[in-house]
Design an enzyme around this catalytic site. Structure first.
Site, short mmCIF file in Angstrom:
data_model
loop_
_atom_site.label_atom_id
_atom_site.label_comp_id
_atom_site.label_asym_id
_atom_site.label_seq_id
_atom_site.Cartn_x
_atom_site.Cartn_y
_atom_site.Cartn_z
CB CYS A 327 -0.97 -0.05 1.17
SG CYS A 327 -2.41 1.03 0.96
CG HIS A 424 -3.62 -3.67 3.41
ND1 HIS A 424 -2.44 -3.39 4.06
CD2 HIS A 424 -4.04 -2.50 2.87
CE1 HIS A 424 -2.16 -2.11 3.93
NE2 HIS A 424 -3.10 -1.54 3.21
#
Length: 479
Positions: A327, A424
């Site tokens: 991310c 994630h």
């Protein structure tokens, strides 16, 4: 419908863990139980089945209840971006970014969605177990409160106060809270948490709290040694034991976000997870370095460079070490991070670490999704979630890390040593994690999700053994 609110005599006293244990205990008693937290502050968020985001602790509590997480379980989520400002998420969606002093002006408008969400959960459950935030003793924040007594009074929910004996001063925590609470704010009982040693040694102190406050005691809960095996929400909880073997280094950024990515790795016996803290160097013998997500990509780029980690990463890569950016960490690995609208702070662009040939442009739209992805290198499918702003493109995206709905996701350097992904939660998938770690020489037989379920059952048994759960459920019913 019955409801019970667990508030804390301070922050980090174990409210989230206790609520998870009570939720699982109530479920094992045959009740349909749901968790609720009116207001949370955390950069460790979960993506819900209804397409929003809530605090990670409420997602764990939902798991304890045996249900999927939904946005109503945490209608107000504050995600700090700086020391003085936070992103405000209401019922799963970003509505504003405000300074701390301006948030007080927003609070009166937030009680309505908070109560709406609570009433919806009430209608679906036999009991709702509510978690407070911080402490009701912070009476300077009492005006328009939605997190503790303000909510409890508005919703008519009884309150039990939890104190942490491990940090010391639990008698003062309890009696002091009683002393400063306004007369209209009522606590019905108390629990002492995190006790170590012979419980009988605290009999006198326990009685003193009861006598001084007039509250009913619902028990003293001993330290639960397996707590570290459950996903943590607070960045303060990033200290945890790990295995031995291949070293994987994890950079502890100042605005680290969604760090539940590390939990499965920390549980691996063959992985020595090294938490690299400010002022420390990246270990020279690490097989891989992970640059995690962050709530402030450019801010943490500055922070990373201030620690000298950019130099360490370059040396690590020259030695043939692997790097994985997740991310915000993926965004940092590129050539530039451009924020023309000032989404995460002042507008402008910053040079990235240059380990991937990609560039990121920030935009106000946040991407929230649960996804099933296929890892490009192994062909294995994995479950994960995306929660980010910004779009990343560049030549290295031609070598995607994974595929989602047929499209390439993430990027891999030409030599295969540097990888970036917006996904994630990938390491919670046992088969993918085993294959990923096998490439580093680690054999994995761990069944992570099954282990979390087992710990939740053990936590419920621990709660049942030491607390008056029947009395707490009776209090929730008005008894």
């Amino acid at each position: 419908m019955p409801a019970l609110m667990i508030q804390g005599a301070g922050s980090n006293v174990g409210k989230s863990m206790l609520v998870a244990g009570l939720c699982r205990a109530a479920r094992l008693r045959g009740l349909r139980v749901l968790p609720f937290k009116p207001q949370n502050m955390s950069n460790n968020a979960a993506v819900t089945v209804d397409g929003g985001e809530i605090g990670r602790a409420q997602a764990l509590q939902a798991l304890a209840c045996g249900v999927d997480p939904v946005v109503d379980m945490n209608p107000v989520l504050l995600k700090p971006e700086t020391d003085t400002g936070s992103q405000v998420i209401v019922q799963g969606r970003r509505v504003a970014t405000v300074r701390a002093r301006d948030y007080a002006a927003m609070k009166p408008s937030l009680m309505t969605p908070v109560l709406e969400s609570f009433r919806r959960l009430e209608a679906q459950a036999d009991i709702v177990i509510v978690e407070g935030a911080g402490s009701p003793a912070e009476v300077n924040l009492r005006a328009n409160d939605i997190a503790n007594m303000g909510f409890a009074n508005a919703a008519g929910v009884p309150v039990v106060l939890v104190g942490d004996i491990d940090r010391g001063g639990v008698i003062a925590q309890m009696v002091g809270t009683k002393a400063v609470l306004p007369s209209g704010d009522r606590v019905s009982g108390f629990i002492v948490n995190k006790f170590r040693g012979d419980l009988r040694l605290f009999d006198e102190g326990y009685a003193l709290i009861a006598d001084s406050t007039g509250w009913r005691g619902y028990g003293t809960l001993p330290w639960f040694p397996e707590a570290h095996r459950l996903p943590a929400e607070d960045a303060l909880d990033l200290t945890r034991p790990s295995g031995t073997g291949v070293k994987i280094a994890w950079l502890c950024l100042s605005r680290v976000a969604n760090f539940d990515d590390l939990d499965p790795l920390a549980s691996e016996p063959g992985v020595q997870l090294i938490m690299v803290r400010p002022g420390e160097a990246v270990p020279g013998d690490a097989a891989m370095v992970i640059v995690p997500g962050t709530k402030s990509t450019r801010g943490d780029l500055d922070f990373l460079r201030a620690q000298g980690w950019d130099i360490d990463l370059a040396a690590h890569r020259r030695r043939g070490g692997r790097v994985l950016g997740i991310c915000g960490g993926y965004q940092m690995l590129g050539r530039t991070v451009n924020d023309p609208q000032g989404i995460e702070g002042h507008s402008g662009a910053a040079p990235g670490l240059g380990l991937l040939d990609v560039r990121t442009v920030m935009s106000p739209d946040k991407h929230l999704a649960r996804v099933t992805a296929r890892h490009a290198a192994t062909g294995l499918t994995m479950q994960g979630y995306e929660i980010h702003i910004g779009r990343t493109d560049g030549p290295d995206c031609a070598r995607p890390f994974a595929f989602v709905d047929g499209r390439g996701e993430g990027a891999v350097s030409a030599d295969g040593l540097v990888m970036g992904s917006y996904l994630h939660g990938m390491f919670a998938d046992d088969d993918f994690r085993a294959a990923f770690l096998a490439d580093l020489g680690v054999r994995s037989d761990l069944r992570y999700a099954a282990g979390v379920e087992d710990v939740l059952d053990r936590l419920a048994a621990h709660v049942e053994a030491h607390l008056d759960v029947t009395g707490l459920l009776s209090l929730a019913k008005g008894g």
